[in-house]
Scaffold this active site. Structure first.
Site, PDB file in Angstrom:
ATOM      1  N   ASP A  82       0.798  -1.223   0.000  1.00 24.49           N
ATOM      2  CA  ASP A  82       0.000   0.000   0.000  1.00 24.49           C
ATOM      3  C   ASP A  82       0.831   1.273   0.000  1.00 24.49           C
ATOM      4  OD1 ASP A  82       0.721  -0.916   2.602  1.00 24.49           O
ATOM      5  OD2 ASP A  82      -0.652   0.518   3.505  1.00 24.49           O
ATOM      6  N   GLU A 139      -0.682  -1.945   5.139  1.00 23.34           N
ATOM      7  CA  GLU A 139       0.253  -1.947   6.274  1.00 23.34           C
ATOM      8  C   GLU A 139       0.210  -0.647   7.054  1.00 23.34           C
ATOM      9  OE1 GLU A 139       3.642  -1.204   8.687  1.00 23.34           O
ATOM     10  OE2 GLU A 139       3.309  -0.118   6.802  1.00 23.34           O
TER      11      GLU A 139
END
Length: 405
Positions: A82, A139
């Site tokens: 991400d 994350e």
């Protein structure tokens, strides 16, 4: 195969790795929205003949590769995918094409390095056992690792150990760093809402119960928790990051409600519990003294990252074999930054290694989570070769004690 041979083999595909990394960088996707990124990852894995499972925790992907030698052991390698809500200002040709989003933490590089290792190992499966390539969503504070664990990845893909890697700006190319035991802090969030009657702050303050007074005492008293409740040899942080009360257009009015929110960072479960308990007690006690109400919420967002000694030693041995002892720091300092890989190491023994992202000739560098940061393409091959060498070290000939070289 020796590490230098693995490096040479992956180096032959460096151009493709750079192209993948820059493509991901140009199209950043934040937590649980990594649709394009996960599709790219899944496509590459399948193109290389790797059994692929996607849609895990929404956008997570796991590749499964069995070695051609006999062996029952299994390990996992994890990368995050991400991006962040940051406006990029690098001006690079491959800069973000999405307003307000960029890969400012290097997850584009982490994903690409693991893909590079997956390709190499698929073409050279000279190991015994199974390796799982875990591409994790979300994350950055959204619990992607927890979501994958809660979906049962370790039941579906049982492993003995799990490994992670993160880039480190400010360290030279070729540097690796790690430590055994606590490595990164648990990162929690808390919110306190103080309520009062409010009133006219200029004419009749004596008739009001004033939550701003409680808030002022609370912000100061919270810092005393570190100095008087946390053991002196323990590290912990309490910080206030949000205050909200009243209306700017009516500064003469005592508000009926004040909201205070912040973060708490710890390295041990015991200290974590101390901070949660004392923050609540201090908030409720001060509110009671002033005749105000108090609503307290504490969210245990990310646990401390603990690196198991055995897995840390294995990671260090692989790094030393690749770059030499002088380029491997096995006792890097603790950091109060959080890392949700910890949700995975809570369930299985594991460790994380840091890889140097490079330093400019003048000693400068751009840190993580800043608008000028960019992952260094010059470490893609090294990172991918590291992962492949780790698999060789752990699974080669079904003997985890036999190093690659």
């Amino acid at each position: 195969m020796r590490s230098n041979e693995i490096l040479a083999a992956i180096k032959a595909h460096e151009g493709e790795l750079v192209a993948i990394r820059r493509d991901i960088h140009a199209h950043p996707e934040t937590g649980f929205e990594e649709v394009r990124t996960s599709a790219l990852v899944a496509r590459k894995l399948r193109d290389w003949g790797i059994e692929t499972h996607d849609g895990i925790a929404g956008t997570g992907v796991i590749g499964t590769l069995k070695g051609r030698r006999p062996g029952q052991r299994a390990i996992a390698l994890r990368a995050d995918m991400d991006a962040l809500h940051i406006e990029e200002r690098t001006g690079l040709p491959h800069r973000s094409t999405v307003p307000g989003k960029m890969h400012a933490c290097g997850h584009d590089g982490h994903t690409t390095m693991l893909l590079g290792a997956a390709r190499y190992l698929a073409q050279n499966p000279d190991f015994g056992g199974t390796v799982y390539f875990i591409f994790q969503p979300a994350e950055e504070g959204q619990g992607g690792a927890a979501a994958m664990v809660n979906e049962g990845i370790f039941e579906r893909f049982p492993v003995e150990a799990i490994y992670g890697m993160h880039n480190q700006p400010g360290q030279p190319v070729g540097w690796f760093g790690l430590r055994s035991g606590a490595m990164k802090a648990g990162a929690d969030s808390w919110t306190v809402t103080f309520g009062g009657t409010g009133g006219h702050g200029g004419a009749k303050p004596h008739l009001a119960t004033d939550p701003t007074i409680v808030q002022a005492h609370f912000v100061l008293a919270a810092q005393n928790i570190i100095g008087r409740n946390v053991p002196p040899l323990e590290s912990a942080v309490i910080s206030v990051g949000h205050l909200a009360a009243g209306a700017i257009g009516s500064p003469n009015i005592i508000p009926t409600e004040v909201v205070v929110a912040g973060t708490a960072r710890t390295f041990s479960p015991a200290t974590r519990s101390i901070l949660e308990r004392r923050l609540r007690e201090v908030a409720e006690g001060l509110a009671s003294i002033q005749g105000c109400s108090c609503r307290f919420a504490y969210e245990r967002t990310t646990p401390p990252l603990f690196c198991a000694p055995e897995q840390t030693d294995i990671m260090a041995a692989v790094a030393v074999a690749m770059v030499g002892k002088e380029m491997v720091n096995t006792n890097i300092p603790l950091t109060l930054g959080g890392e949700d890989f910890a949700f995975m190491t809570e369930r299985r023994p594991g460790s994380m290694i840091m890889i140097g992202n490079g330093v400019k000739a003048d000693g400068s560098f751009h840190n993580l989570h800043t608008p000028l940061y960019d992952f260094n393409d010059n470490i893609l091959v090294l990172g991918a070769a590291y992962w492949a060498s780790l698999v060789c070290r752990e699974l080669r000939f079904n003997d985890k004690n036999l190093p690659c070289d």
